[in-house]
Write an enzyme that holds these catalytic residues in place. Sequence first.
Site, short mmCIF file in Angstrom:
data_model
loop_
_atom_site.label_atom_id
_atom_site.label_comp_id
_atom_site.label_asym_id
_atom_site.label_seq_id
_atom_site.Cartn_x
_atom_site.Cartn_y
_atom_site.Cartn_z
CD GLU A 23 -5.38 -5.86 -1.39
OE1 GLU A 23 -4.82 -4.74 -1.32
OE2 GLU A 23 -6.16 -6.29 -0.51
CB CYS A 51 -5.35 -1.38 -1.94
SG CYS A 51 -6.70 -0.63 -1.04
CG ASN A 89 -0.40 -0.15 2.52
OD1 ASN A 89 0.65 -0.75 2.69
ND2 ASN A 89 -1.06 0.41 3.52
CB ILE A 90 1.71 3.69 -2.26
CG1 ILE A 90 2.59 2.48 -2.63
CG2 ILE A 90 2.51 4.99 -2.36
CD1 ILE A 90 3.03 2.44 -4.08
CB CYS A 125 -10.93 -2.69 0.23
SG CYS A 125 -10.34 -2.01 -1.34
N1 THU Z 1 -5.39 -1.32 2.26
C1 THU Z 1 -4.83 -2.18 1.35
O1 THU Z 1 -3.66 -2.03 0.97
N2 THU Z 1 -5.60 -3.18 0.86
C2 THU Z 1 -6.90 -3.39 1.19
O2 THU Z 1 -7.55 -4.26 0.62
C3 THU Z 1 -7.53 -2.58 2.23
C4 THU Z 1 -6.75 -1.43 2.73
C5 THU Z 1 -4.58 -0.22 2.79
C6 THU Z 1 -5.03 1.15 2.34
C7 THU Z 1 -4.51 2.03 3.47
O3 THU Z 1 -3.17 2.39 3.16
C8 THU Z 1 -4.51 1.10 4.69
O4 THU Z 1 -4.63 -0.21 4.20
C9 THU Z 1 -5.62 1.39 5.67
O5 THU Z 1 -6.85 1.45 5.05
#
Ligand code: THU
Length: 132
Positions: free
Chosen positions: A55, A53, A42-43, A91
């Site tokens: 993914e 995200c 995640n960035i 998500c």
């Molecule tokens: N996040 C992801 O990388 N993947 C997901 O499927 C859900 C959320 C990250 C986004 C954000 O940087 C952190 O998790 C908190 O929401």
Amino acid sequence: MTPQELVTCALDAQKNAYAPYSGFRVGAALLTKQGKVYLGCNIENKSFSPTVCAERVALFSAISAGETDFTALAVVGCDKDGVYKHFCTPCGVCRQVLSEFCAPGFQVIFGDDTLDCEAHTLQELLPLAFDL
Ligand code: THU
């Protein structure tokens, strides 16, 4: 490749997570039919909405490299104290984006730092997906 090996790749990807705002660090590893693995983390962004995200970072990296056939994706996530979620699930937005490029039988593997994991098909995660 075993699910545990793909989770290990996701744990590797997680090391590069940029999550100074939520503190929640996510890693993803996407396996192609040819056995190549694309990583994503995640960035986040101080403006919040541009955050991407893990993914989608993995999937877009693969798509931009010309990949079209995918088998599985592993995802892991932990909080700012390093406590892993059991399990971190993709998500809704990522489920929709995965459904654009992956078949209903595509395997989504939720894992953690113990390499314990659980697999579900994309169809299970996104029943009645939007289609044109
Ligand atoms: N996040 C992801 O990388 N993947 C997901 O499927 C859900 C959320 C990250 C986004 C954000 O940087 C952190 O998790 C908190 O929401």
